[in-house]
Design an enzyme around this catalytic site. Structure first.
Site, PDB file in Angstrom:
ATOM      1  N   HIS A   9      -2.342  10.349  -1.481  1.00 59.15           N
ATOM      2  CA  HIS A   9      -2.546   9.035  -2.098  1.00 59.15           C
ATOM      3  C   HIS A   9      -2.318   9.115  -3.592  1.00 59.15           C
ATOM      4  O   HIS A   9      -1.762   8.203  -4.197  1.00 59.15           O
ATOM      5  CB  HIS A   9      -3.941   8.495  -1.787  1.00 59.15           C
ATOM      6  CG  HIS A   9      -3.920   7.551  -0.631  1.00 59.15           C
ATOM      7  ND1 HIS A   9      -3.684   6.205  -0.767  1.00 59.15           N
ATOM      8  CD2 HIS A   9      -4.066   7.771   0.691  1.00 59.15           C
ATOM      9  CE1 HIS A   9      -3.700   5.639   0.419  1.00 59.15           C
ATOM     10  NE2 HIS A   9      -3.928   6.566   1.321  1.00 59.15           N
ATOM     11  N   GLU A  29       0.839  -1.198   0.000  1.00 61.11           N
ATOM     12  CA  GLU A  29       0.000   0.000   0.000  1.00 61.11           C
ATOM     13  C   GLU A  29       0.873   1.246   0.000  1.00 61.11           C
ATOM     14  O   GLU A  29       1.539   1.547   1.004  1.00 61.11           O
ATOM     15  CB  GLU A  29      -0.937   0.022   1.212  1.00 61.11           C
ATOM     16  CG  GLU A  29      -1.893   1.202   1.131  1.00 61.11           C
ATOM     17  CD  GLU A  29      -2.833   1.333   2.325  1.00 61.11           C
ATOM     18  OE1 GLU A  29      -2.942   0.383   3.103  1.00 61.11           O
ATOM     19  OE2 GLU A  29      -3.453   2.401   2.453  1.00 61.11           O
TER      20      GLU A  29
END
Ligand code: ADP
Length: 589
Positions: A574, A268
């Site tokens: 992100h 991630e």
């Protein structure tokens, strides 16, 4: 030399195994696989389907012709043994095509029965070199050595496109035979390690068999570079390779006056960077402190009685402090590290759930506690002969499932960890302010989770940090369920200027010995933290330290993510770290 056989067509993943067996004469035959038996069709200068069509047509047309001639002779009273030249040619053609068709279809049919009857092809192969597995994955007898091998020689298989399944060349003919035996089901895949005594070879053979059975390539899943012996009987059965997970480092985490570099195995994007930022904020604010509140692994068998009264009698017996010492002596025989701490019972009708809790040294302790429980159940049989043990685990433990009992009572290590983050650090490093963080924590982690009906989920993303450290250090990733139970609290302190943050995790289940912790990569990560293996001086202190490091890292993760949300940065960061700017379509091709 030209080839008249095609490469095996990749089977669809949905194709059952049986489809593979039905395919005829379609496997690769090259000079690496001399085990393939020669067939008449190999010598014919036509593609296989045309050869088959020619012989079929020939067989039925001459049979029709001869039957006609037979009928005419009977009608005209001509003796049957008087044959013309064309009839002789027809009879020869009939016999030839019959032999061809029998050789092609009939023998394979018979051989399939032989292969099924041979319960251990392995032994046949070992002891009789004349037995081999043909390309249809069936047992055949090998041609005698003096038969020309020319019929087996075909050109190298054409190069397949990268996405096509690949028939990988194996180390030896014997390996090739074993692969075929697995594919046709005569050798169970799970027995390879014990039969071969070579874990790496077993994995290579299993992997190749899997590719052939599924028609799917495992290219990209590495085989080399792993010690398959180290997982045997402990970590993973039937290996075919290993998955690579990148390990990033966050830190230093300044916790209880010591600095730690935190290994995090994750795919991630943003996670390590975010935790790193939290560590920096903690460091600049003077560090975090932790307290280990409890250390006890649990196991809860379920036992049944004929009446509720009897179930209650056992409950009172087990919870009576006078009986504890006797029970502890029995329980502790399971290991020099297991020490019974307490027994908690819960009744459901005639059924009793007995939650044993014990310290387990540096082991996570599931095996240890289970053995202790077994000892006690056997001991109880003398006074409670009517007790029916339904299961060593009755889910009141509770392992790898969200359960209030773990959240309230704790399981494994219960840790609380805190830090005071200075006002300027909140502003400069975390790019937000204290009041916003406190408000967000109240509305998101407390009220929001209450609205969601959370069980132990009063946090922003404890599970992210716990899972990444668990994978890096060889913990059981499934225990992330209860190990991630966490309540994050935030409060403005020092006249509202600084931020007090704490995380409380009641069920961190970690160990530094046993399970995946002894594997090379995982050991290296434990070593980085200074908690590799068993602590000789003070058994249990490594696993307890690891639990506090997990809690400290969760604190860093909470701090950073909450700040990002408070500052409205979450989506932006992100997009920066989690979305590669690479052209995905090019990468895929
Ligand atoms: P778990 O109970 O976590 O499944 P295992 O039973 O597989 O773990 O591994 C623990 C083993 O390690 C036990 O055999 C135990 O005797 C041994 N051991 C050696 N040193 C220690 C230690 N310091 N703490 C706990 N176990 C230890």
């Amino acid at each position: 030399m030209d080839t008249f056989r095609r490469l095996p067509k990749p089977l669809r993943s949905t194709a059952p195994h049986g489809n593979l067996r039905k395919r005829k004469h379609s496997a690769v035959v090259d000079d690496r696989s001399p085990s393939t038996a020669p067939k008449a069709s190999d010598a014919l200068p036509l593609p296989l389907h045309l050869t088959n069509a020619v012989f079929f047509t020939l067989f039925f047309s001459v049979a029709y012709y001869l039957l006609h001639r037979w009928r005419d002779k009977i009608r005209n009273s001509i003796p049957l043994h008087i044959v013309t030249l064309s009839e002789i040619a027809a009879i020869v053609s009939l016999i030839a095509s019959f032999i061809y068709l029998l050789g092609f279809f009939g023998i394979d049919f018979v051989q399939s029965f032989i292969a099924r009857a041979s319960h251990d092809v392995w032994e046949l192969n070992d002891t009789n070199p004349n037995y081999l597995i043909n390309e249809d994955h069936r047992l055949v007898t090998c041609p005698p050595a003096n038969i020309s091998t020319k019929t087996n020689i075909v050109s190298a298989p054409p190069k397949l496109p990268a996405s096509e399944p690949i028939i990988t060349p194996l180390a030896s003919e014997e390996d090739e035979m074993i692969v075929n035996s697995i594919v046709n089901g005569t050798i169970p895949s799970y027995s390879l390690e014990s039969k071969l005594g070579d874990c790496k070879r077993a994995a290579a053979i299993r992997r190749e068999a899997l590719q052939r059975m599924t028609g799917r390539s495992l290219e990209g899943l590495p085989l080399e570079g792993f010690d398959y012996g180290s997982i045997l009987g402990q970590c993973c059965e039937m290996p075919v390779g290993y998955v690579q997970i990148p390990v990033g480092i966050a830190g230093p985490l300044l916790l209880d006056g010591r600095e730690y570099s935190i290994p995090m195995a994750t795919t991630e994007g943003c996670l390590v960077a975010s935790t790193n930022r939290g560590c920096k904020a903690i460091y600049l604010s003077g560090g975090a402190t932790s307290v280990l509140l409890k250390d006890g692994m649990t196991r809860a068998p379920v036992v049944r009685f004929g009446t509720t009264t009897r179930a209650a009698e056992l409950k009172f017996f087990l919870e009576d402090p006078h009986n504890f010492d006797a029970l502890a002596v029995v329980f502790n025989r399971s290991s020099r590290f297991a020490r019974l701490q307490g027994i908690q019972c819960s009744i459901a009708g005639k059924n009793l759930y007995i939650r044993f809790s014990c310290s387990t040294g540096d082991a996570m302790g599931m095996n240890m506690v289970s053995k202790g429980v077994q000892n006690v159940l056997e001991f109880l049989e003398s006074d409670f002969a009517d007790m029916d043990v339904i299961g060593i685990s009755g889910n009141f433990c509770s392992d790898k499932k969200p359960a209030a009992v773990n959240w309230i009572e704790g399981r494994g290590k219960s840790v609380v960890c805190e830090a005071i983050i200075k006002e300027e650090v909140v502003k400069k490093v975390l790019k937000t302010d204290v009041a916003l963080l406190v408000e967000l924590n109240m509305l998101k982690n407390l009220a929001g989770s209450a609205v969601a009906g959370a069980l132990g989920g009063f946090n922003a993303h404890a599970g992210n940090i716990v899972s990444a450290i668990f994978i890096a250090t060889g913990q059981d990733p499934a225990q992330n369920v209860e190990s991630s139970h966490c309540i994050t609290m935030m409060e403005a302190v020092n006249d509202g200027k600084d931020l007090h943050i704490s995380v409380t995790l009641p069920s961190i289940e970690v160990g530094t010995v046993g399970g995946g912790t002894q594997l090379a990569s995982q050991s290296a990560c434990l070593n980085l933290l200074g908690v590799m293996g068993a602590c000789k001086e003070s058994p249990g202190s490594y696993s307890r330290l690891l639990a506090t490091i997990v809690a400290g890292s969760v604190l860093a993760g909470e701090l950073s993510l909450m700040s990002a949300i408070a500052a409205g940065q979450l989506v932006k960061s992100h997009m920066k770290y989690n979305r590669s700017s690479k052209d995905v379509s090019k990468a895929a091709s």
